[in-house]
Scaffold this motif. Structure first.
Motif, PDB file in Angstrom:
ATOM      1  N   SER A 221       0.830  -1.208   0.000  1.00 59.38           N
ATOM      2  CA  SER A 221       0.000   0.000   0.000  1.00 59.38           C
ATOM      3  C   SER A 221       0.872   1.268   0.000  1.00 59.38           C
ATOM      4  N   SER A 222       0.550   2.188  -0.909  1.00 58.94           N
ATOM      5  CA  SER A 222       1.288   3.463  -0.997  1.00 58.94           C
ATOM      6  C   SER A 222       0.612   4.549  -0.176  1.00 58.94           C
ATOM      7  N   GLY A 223      -0.662   4.315   0.193  1.00 54.20           N
ATOM      8  CA  GLY A 223      -1.441   5.340   0.897  1.00 54.20           C
ATOM      9  C   GLY A 223      -2.249   6.225  -0.041  1.00 54.20           C
ATOM     10  N   ALA A 282     -12.079   3.126   6.561  1.00 58.54           N
ATOM     11  CA  ALA A 282     -10.858   2.336   6.765  1.00 58.54           C
ATOM     12  C   ALA A 282     -10.264   1.960   5.409  1.00 58.54           C
ATOM     13  N   ALA A 284      -6.847   1.818   5.091  1.00 55.35           N
ATOM     14  CA  ALA A 284      -5.511   1.261   5.344  1.00 55.35           C
ATOM     15  C   ALA A 284      -5.464  -0.232   5.069  1.00 55.35           C
ATOM     16  N   LYS A 346     -17.390  -9.883   3.819  1.00 58.50           N
ATOM     17  CA  LYS A 346     -16.585  -9.057   4.740  1.00 58.50           C
ATOM     18  C   LYS A 346     -17.432  -7.943   5.362  1.00 58.50           C
ATOM     19  N   ASN A 358     -12.099  -3.592  -4.092  1.00 61.29           N
ATOM     20  CA  ASN A 358     -11.175  -3.440  -5.222  1.00 61.29           C
ATOM     21  C   ASN A 358     -10.369  -4.697  -5.444  1.00 61.29           C
ATOM     22  N   ASP A 367      -0.490   0.785  -4.943  1.00 62.23           N
ATOM     23  CA  ASP A 367       0.656   1.555  -5.413  1.00 62.23           C
ATOM     24  C   ASP A 367       0.558   1.989  -6.874  1.00 62.23           C
ATOM     25  N   LYS A 389      -7.434   7.700  -8.643  1.00 65.48           N
ATOM     26  CA  LYS A 389      -7.900   7.498  -7.260  1.00 65.48           C
ATOM     27  C   LYS A 389      -8.575   8.737  -6.683  1.00 65.48           C
TER      28      LYS A 389
HETATM   29  O1  PMT Z   1      -2.605   2.551  -0.681  1.00 68.11           O
HETATM   30  P1  PMT Z   1      -2.767   2.326  -2.164  1.00 68.11           P
HETATM   31  O2  PMT Z   1      -1.469   1.931  -2.825  1.00 68.11           O
HETATM   32  O3  PMT Z   1      -3.434   3.475  -2.865  1.00 68.11           O
HETATM   33  O4  PMT Z   1      -3.716   1.045  -2.353  1.00 68.11           O
HETATM   34  C1  PMT Z   1      -5.057   1.124  -2.017  1.00 68.11           C
HETATM   35  C2  PMT Z   1      -5.567  -0.146  -1.316  1.00 68.11           C
HETATM   36  C3  PMT Z   1      -5.587  -1.291  -2.298  1.00 68.11           C
HETATM   37  C4  PMT Z   1      -4.674  -0.484  -0.123  1.00 68.11           C
HETATM   38  C5  PMT Z   1      -7.026   0.217  -0.803  1.00 68.11           C
HETATM   39  O5  PMT Z   1      -7.837   0.515  -1.895  1.00 68.11           O
HETATM   40  C6  PMT Z   1      -7.621  -0.967  -0.018  1.00 68.11           C
HETATM   41  O6  PMT Z   1      -8.196  -1.891  -0.559  1.00 68.11           O
HETATM   42  N1  PMT Z   1      -7.476  -0.919   1.333  1.00 68.11           N
HETATM   43  C7  PMT Z   1      -7.888  -2.008   2.225  1.00 68.11           C
HETATM   44  C8  PMT Z   1      -6.836  -3.064   2.202  1.00 68.11           C
HETATM   45  C9  PMT Z   1      -7.123  -4.206   3.144  1.00 68.11           C
HETATM   46  O7  PMT Z   1      -6.419  -4.387   4.067  1.00 68.11           O
HETATM   47  O8  PMT Z   1      -8.213  -4.845   2.884  1.00 68.11           O
HETATM   48  P2  PMT Z   1      -8.725  -6.143   3.759  1.00 68.11           P
HETATM   49  O9  PMT Z   1      -9.720  -6.741   2.852  1.00 68.11           O
HETATM   50  O10 PMT Z   1      -7.595  -6.953   4.233  1.00 68.11           O
HETATM   51  O11 PMT Z   1      -9.404  -5.462   5.019  1.00 68.11           O
HETATM   52  C10 PMT Z   1     -10.787  -5.145   5.065  1.00 68.11           C
HETATM   53  C11 PMT Z   1     -11.017  -3.885   5.836  1.00 68.11           C
HETATM   54  O12 PMT Z   1     -10.696  -4.051   7.216  1.00 68.11           O
HETATM   55  C12 PMT Z   1     -10.216  -2.691   5.371  1.00 68.11           C
HETATM   56  O13 PMT Z   1     -11.061  -1.559   5.433  1.00 68.11           O
HETATM   57  C13 PMT Z   1      -9.089  -2.581   6.398  1.00 68.11           C
HETATM   58  O14 PMT Z   1      -8.651  -1.222   6.554  1.00 68.11           O
HETATM   59  C14 PMT Z   1      -9.766  -3.087   7.652  1.00 68.11           C
HETATM   60  N2  PMT Z   1      -8.875  -3.752   8.587  1.00 68.11           N
HETATM   61  C15 PMT Z   1      -8.249  -4.918   8.241  1.00 68.11           C
HETATM   62  C16 PMT Z   1      -7.472  -5.567   9.164  1.00 68.11           C
HETATM   63  C17 PMT Z   1      -7.287  -5.008  10.445  1.00 68.11           C
HETATM   64  N3  PMT Z   1      -6.536  -5.595  11.351  1.00 68.11           N
HETATM   65  N4  PMT Z   1      -7.907  -3.858  10.757  1.00 68.11           N
HETATM   66  C18 PMT Z   1      -8.691  -3.223   9.850  1.00 68.11           C
HETATM   67  O15 PMT Z   1      -9.222  -2.143  10.144  1.00 68.11           O
END
Ligand code: PMT
Length: 411
Positions: A221-223, A282, A284, A346, A358, A367, A389
């Protein structure tokens, strides 16, 4: 004489704090009517004048029309004892400088804060609107055009100028818009701010989970996505706190950024701020696991194989969603396969209001400048398409505002 009726957009001004700035120019006489119309629309108005403006119109006129003392000097012991200039900058929901002279625009473009009004413009996070008014040759001059473009690129709203007969006897572009047109333009700015006054908390970027003092587990992730969401929420009028994992990105203007490194730090920073937020997004990519026993010293390469025990990190999003009277929650789902099924599952499992799905992996999502998002709610699906984005973030914020309005929690 008929009293002109206010435009429908004036409704968005009701209860708003509007700081009217007046700079030196003959159009300043029209600002008296502007202040009157803004008050008719239900706005609270304060006036700040430059010294040049005072040569054209008396502060007393504006004091009578706005119902508040007019400010014109930066150092004014009496005024600072009451509402000081920083408080006045904070008080404003919008600043409207009308007329805005060529000189004032040049000073703003250069970032100068050498009098009260330019200082207020620099010290405020509120939308800044300028109604240029000047001789047509001055407006057309490349220096003024360059300043206007620089200001517009920074998000400053330019209302006009209009074309027509000028006080100097010439005809052309440079006339200040009429007061009612300015009320309309300012109303439109507020009407487009769909999250005005909302507190939004956003997570962005990766987390780093220490293996030893020099190594960590992280992700790609680039943020960019999260920073774009923070910028879009700010542009929609929200007060934004961005809890960011390590990235190389600058904080978006007007956004408070809290830097963290690990998932546990992100968890703490979020729970420090969550009570005051109404929307939690969220974005991140939080590490789901962290090394159970990070080494205190750098791990030496003695063995051929090395096993690292990992333990679960707290699920920040799920914990926020489970809060009684918690905020409206928006998660992201980053999936390499079966995007819709995993995203829907989810959303339900974490108990969040909306989830933006996504596709990631094979060069997608992480990124890069663009992305593709589909947003799932309990009953709704919005395909936001593939785009830069920042554009996607803007569309996402619109959908969040729609969802909040539908649920009847509009501000
Ligand atoms: O940062 P970029 O390079 O622009 O890329 C963007 C991205 C792909 C990172 C972004 O669009 C994205 O998809 N972010 C969520 C990534 C992720 O961790 O997804 P997940 O499916 O693993 O998690 C599901 C959700 O739970 C997310 O909202 C995550 O922030 C949250 N989470 C997950 C684990 C954790 N321990 N705590 C959380 O809050």
């Amino acid at each position: 004489m008929n009293t002109p009726t206010l435009p429908p957009t004036a409704a968005a001004l009701s209860g708003r704090h509007v700081l009217v700035g007046i700079t030196g120019g003959i159009a300043a006489y029209k600002s008296a009517d502007l202040v009157r119309r803004l008050r008719e629309a239900g706005a609270q108005v304060r006036v700040a004048m430059t010294e040049a403006a005072i040569a054209f119109v008396s502060p007393l006129t504006f004091q009578a029309l706005s119902g508040a003392p007019v400010r014109h000097t930066l150092i004014d012991a009496d005024a600072e004892a009451g509402m000081g200039h920083i408080e006045l900058a904070r008080w404003a929901d919008a600043i409207l400088v009308a007329p805005a002279s060529a000189d004032f625009m040049a000073r703003l473009a250069g970032g100068l804060a050498d009098d009260l009004l330019s200082t207020l413009c620099l010290a405020s996070e509120a939308p800044l609107c300028l109604a240029p008014a000047m001789n047509r040759v001055m407006w057309k001059h490349p220096a003024t055009q360059d300043n206007a473009q620089r200001l517009a690129a920074r998000g400053v709203h330019l209302f006009g100028p209009a074309s027509g007969a000028q006080a100097c006897g010439e005809t052309g572009a440079g006339r200040m818009l009429e007061p009612m047109q300015l009320v309309d333009a300012l109303g439109q700015v507020f009407a487009s701010e769909r999250l005005a006054g909302r507190q939004v908390l956003i997570t962005a970027g990766p987390t780093r989970e220490a293996l030893d003092p020099v190594r960590y587990i992280s992700n790609r992730s680039s943020g960019r996505m999260g920073y774009a969401v923070a910028e879009a929420a700010r542009a929609a009028g929200a007060r934004v706190v961005l809890v960011s994992g390590p990235t190389a990105l600058p904080a978006p203007a007007g956004v408070e950024r809290i830097r963290v490194e690990s998932a546990q730090q992100m968890h703490r920073a979020v729970f420090d701020r969550v009570a005051s937020c109404e929307i939690f997004i969220a974005t991140a990519a939080v590490a789901d696991y962290r090394p159970a026993h990070p080494a205190e010293q750098k791990i030496k390469k003695h063995a051929d194989r090395l096993s690292i025990e990992l333990i679960r990190n707290p699920d920040i999003l799920a914990e926020v969603a489970a809060l009684p009277k918690g905020p409206f929650t928006v998660g992201f789902a980053a999936e390499t396969e079966e995007l819709e099924r995993h995203a829907r599952e989810k959303r339900k499992r974490k108990g969040v209001d909306l989830i933006a799905a996504n596709q990631v992996g094979n060069g997608l999502g992480f990124d890069r400048e663009d992305n593709a998002l589909v947003v799932y709610g309990e009953h709704d699906v919005w395909d936001l398409g593939t785009a830069d984005k920042r554009e996607l973030a803007r569309r996402l914020i619109e959908r969040i505002a729609d969802a909040l309005e539908k649920r009847g929690t509009a501000p």
